[in-house]
Design a protein around this motif. Structure first.
Motif, PDB file in Angstrom:
ATOM      1  N   LEU A   1       0.842  -1.190   0.000  1.00  5.45           N
ATOM      2  CA  LEU A   1       0.000   0.000   0.000  1.00  5.45           C
ATOM      3  C   LEU A   1       0.881   1.245   0.000  1.00  5.45           C
ATOM      4  O   LEU A   1       0.637   2.200  -0.752  1.00  5.45           O
ATOM      5  CB  LEU A   1      -0.908  -0.017   1.235  1.00  5.45           C
TER       6      LEU A   1
ATOM      7  N   SER B   1      -7.351   7.252  -8.859  1.00  9.23           N
ATOM      8  CA  SER B   1      -7.758   5.848  -8.879  1.00  9.23           C
ATOM      9  C   SER B   1      -7.178   5.150 -10.108  1.00  9.23           C
ATOM     10  O   SER B   1      -6.850   3.974 -10.068  1.00  9.23           O
ATOM     11  CB  SER B   1      -9.280   5.709  -8.822  1.00  9.23           C
TER      12      SER B   1
ATOM     13  N   VAL C   1     -10.190   0.256  -2.549  1.00 13.46           N
ATOM     14  CA  VAL C   1      -9.565   1.588  -2.527  1.00 13.46           C
ATOM     15  C   VAL C   1     -10.039   2.421  -3.712  1.00 13.46           C
ATOM     16  O   VAL C   1     -10.485   3.565  -3.555  1.00 13.46           O
ATOM     17  CB  VAL C   1      -8.023   1.459  -2.543  1.00 13.46           C
ATOM     18  N   THR C   2      -9.994   1.833  -4.908  1.00 12.72           N
ATOM     19  CA  THR C   2     -10.395   2.622  -6.081  1.00 12.72           C
ATOM     20  C   THR C   2     -11.889   2.908  -6.058  1.00 12.72           C
ATOM     21  O   THR C   2     -12.326   3.978  -6.471  1.00 12.72           O
ATOM     22  CB  THR C   2     -10.037   1.902  -7.392  1.00 12.72           C
TER      23      THR C   2
END
Lengths: 282, 446
Positions: free
Chosen positions: B218, B364, B426-427
């Motif tokens: 990450l 993203s 996350v995106t």
């Protein structure tokens, strides 16, 4: 420009003579002149929009410009603070002077000119910022204040003079676009007077407002006359009659007639003016 | 086609050529007949193809001698597979014997039978559909609404295919990730500081710690994305402002598409550009001023990725800047503001939510980007904030986990699904945030 009212086409009056050779009435003044306009022609590309307009705008007077849609009154208004410069194809000849200084002189600082000749638009266009920031915008960019206290003072005074202070004093941090239409327009007026201009141009300032808001703004215009020169374009003849001292009637890009408002409305010199103010066309 | 023509003709015949008596235009009768002719047949074809193989195989299996039928399921499958291969003329894994040959022949026979009956029923379906539809036609028959309903259904089905596919992918990733989390605790994955996904296959294997700490990945992803954004946001924003406010209409018409081509360059091209040009350049430049730059560095990957996502920022920003009403500009100019003041104090703030939305979309994109980082950022999972070192990202690790021969249910392979899920979340969050911001912006002037 968007014409707001819906017009019913009527048969064009038969007894109306052709456009006059020169402007009737009293376009030029002897003294206390704020802006001199002489032989102004405006072209959009090849199309001529304004023909040979000569007109004086007196100090501390409200000059109303009336005429049917497309007659060039808004175009002429926008020449007075060079807002037409943003349109590429627009070309202006003749001379327009503010206190004796030619505003189309290449040496003239266009930003300073617009600070001296403010403008209020047809549709209220407050910035999507807070009420305070809207009014403080002008003083900030022109560096009119030394500190926050002075700026606060200007904002407060401007809002007071625009008759908006009482309504918004507790919501100065609210977004300006969240106010009602009439309040937004008064905010725009406050924004314009915050930099203390000499002339304020108003382009149909009430056409997007309801009658009550219109009445408030008209009252305001009358008060503002004490300090400023005001040129107002309007589609409402009642409004012109109520707020202005002099009225100019435009037709097809020509200035047909200018006179004291009461004289123009009671005793027009030209058939076109008469036809327009009596509602036979336009 | 023929059905369409037939439908048109028939409907016209019904009213003796006077189309005013028809409820709908003749072509709608044509469409109606054509749709009824084609659709049932297509459905039948799909259904048949979907079912017949399994049916035939089970029929073949039923015919097999008992010895083979009583084999364990896995071996039976293998055997049947051989039969199929034999029937189709492919290579078989076992030796061909008489039973197998017989089974294969049986299969061929059944297959031919199936094909014949399919053809027959298709023709039947076509004729029946056409006849049924033709029968319904009469002047009062409201064919237009019918056709439109059918078309609406077809559109709805097409739309749902995309949604269902997305849903399917999400679910499959989710389930595989859950399997992974049964082997590796969620906390270890989320907060572990070490990533070395080598799982020992034998007890005595060396170098197989099997640590699945997600944090270094990450961090690497964020570092590369951050570098990319520091490149893309200023350049993209400034080019957007230039294009929207200063460039003439002529320049705009060719400069904007040209800029958007940047987004159309395959990422693999950017990847080798980053690995073969930018990275060595950085290393040499770094050694000249006494910096130790790794030959695969986050910086190289980030820089190139930044170039790649410039159009995402610039194109969207350009659109929202253009969407700021002219009245705002006029208002500012009328107060004696210069162009720069107007842009900085009115236009950009007014367009800011839209610009932020564009930037979030670009982020993203940067996080999901794979090829550039695979080639230029490296594979070692360093937990570092130094852009000169090599880092690795979530996407790179997914690639390395799945490249080459893999067991399908090892922890290592399943880790890829967990990573995919994390990346997806996350995106997704970023996209939701971006959409939310953009939506708020829309309400601004109304």
């Amino acid at each position: 420009m968007f014409a707001v009212e819906i017009k019913t086409e009527q048969a064009s009056p038969t007894q109306i003579d052709t456009l006059p050779e020169r402007t009737l009435g009293k376009p030029l003044l002897d003294k206390k002149v704020s802006m001199h306009c002489r032989e102004v022609d405006v072209f959009y590309g090849d199309k001529q929009a304004i023909f040979d307009v000569s007109l004086d705008i007196g100090k501390n007077e409200v000059l109303a410009m009336i005429g049917p849609s497309g007659c060039g009154k808004s175009t002429f208004l926008r020449c007075l603070n060079r807002m037409n410069d943003t349109i590429n194809s627009c070309k202006i000849t003749g001379s327009i002077r503010l206190d004796g200084e030619d505003i189309y002189d290449p040496k003239v600082d266009i930003e300073l000119l617009r600070a001296r000749v403010g403008m209020v638009f047809q549709k209220p266009n407050p910035f999507p910022k807070s009420v305070y920031e809207n009014v403080a915008y002008g003083p900030r960019i022109h560096g009119l204040t030394r500190d926050k206290i002075e700026l606060d003072e200007i904002v407060k005074n401007s809002l007071m003079r625009a008759g908006l202070w009482k309504e918004v004093k507790d919501r100065l941090d609210d977004v300006g676009t969240g106010l009602s239409g009439g309040q937004q327009q008064r905010l725009c007026i406050a924004r314009a007077i915050a930099i203390n201009p000499e002339v304020i141009l108003m382009d149909e300032p009430c056409s997007a407002l309801d009658p009550i808001a219109t009445a408030i703004v008209e009252e305001l215009i009358d008060e503002l006359r004490q300090r400023y020169t005001i040129v107002i374009v309007t589609h409402s003849m009642q409004q012109a009659a109520r707020v202005s001292q002099r009225t100019a009637y435009f037709h097809l890009g020509k200035l047909v007639e200018v006179d004291k408002t009461d004289r123009l409305f009671t005793n027009p010199s030209h058939g076109l003016t008469e036809a327009y103010i009596t509602g036979r066309f336009g | 086609m023929a059905a369409y023509w037939l439908g048109c003709r028939y409907s016209m015949q019904q009213v003796a050529g006077d189309r005013r008596q028809l409820h709908s235009m003749p072509r709608y009768y044509g469409y109606y007949v054509a749709l009824w002719t084609a659709l049932p047949a297509v459905f039948l074809l799909l259904l048949w193809r979907f079912l017949d193989q399994g049916l035939i195989v089970s029929m073949v299996a039923a015919e097999l001698p008992d010895i083979i039928r009583n084999l364990p399921v896995a071996e039976l499958h293998l055997y049947l597979n051989d039969v199929l291969n034999l029937a189709k003329g492919n290579i078989t894994s076992a030796d061909v014997d008489a039973t197998m040959q017989a089974a294969a022949d049986h299969f061929k026979h059944l297959q031919a039978l199936s094909d014949m009956s399919l053809l027959a029923s298709l023709i039947g379906m076509v004729v029946a559909g056409a006849a049924l539809a033709l029968r319904q036609i009469n002047p009062e028959f409201r064919s237009r609404p019918r056709v439109e309903t059918l078309v609406r259904w077809m559109l709805a089905i097409s739309a749902s295919i995309a949604i269902l596919t997305t849903l399917g992918i999400v679910l499959s990733v989710l389930f595989e990730a859950i399997r992974f989390f049964q082997m590796v605790p969620v906390a270890d994955f989320l907060f572990g500081l070490h990533w070395s996904p080598q799982v020992a296959m034998r007890e005595d294997q060396v170098g197989a710690s099997g640590a699945f700490g997600f944090v270094p990945l990450l961090a690497g992803t964020m570092l590369v994305a951050l570098i990319a954004m520091t490149v893309a946001v200023p350049i993209g924003l400034m080019s957007a402002i230039y294009l929207a406010e200063f460039a003439g209409a002529h320049l705009r018409t060719w400069a904007k598409p040209l800029l958007e081509i940047l987004a159309g360059i395959p990422t693999v091209v950017y990847g080798f550009f980053a690995a073969l040009v930018v990275a060595p350049l950085l290393r040499d430049g770094g050694s000249m001023i006494g910096l130790d730059v790794s030959s695969e560095s986050a910086l190289a990957a980030g820089l190139v990725m930044g170039i790649m996502i410039i159009p995402f920022v610039s194109s969207l920003s350009d659109d929202v800047i253009n969407a700021v009403p002219q009245a705002m500009r006029d208002g500012s100019y009328a107060l004696g503001a210069t162009r720069a003041e107007t842009i900085l104090r009115v236009i950009v703030p007014a367009a800011l939510p839209g610009i932020v939305g564009g930037i979030l979309l670009a982020v993203s994109r940067a996080i999901g980007e794979t090829m550039i980082v695979v080639m230029a950022a490296g594979l070692t999972a360093n937990l570092t904030a130094n852009p000169l070192e090599s880092v690795t990202t979530i996407t790179v690790q997914i690639v390395t986990l799945l490249v080459g021969d893999q067991e399908f249910d090892s922890t290592k392979t399943l880790a890829a699904f967990a990573l995919g899920l994390a990346l997806f979340i996350v995106t997704l969050l970023l996209n939701v945030l971006a959409l939310h911001v953009v939506k708020r912006y829309r309400e601004e002037y109304e």
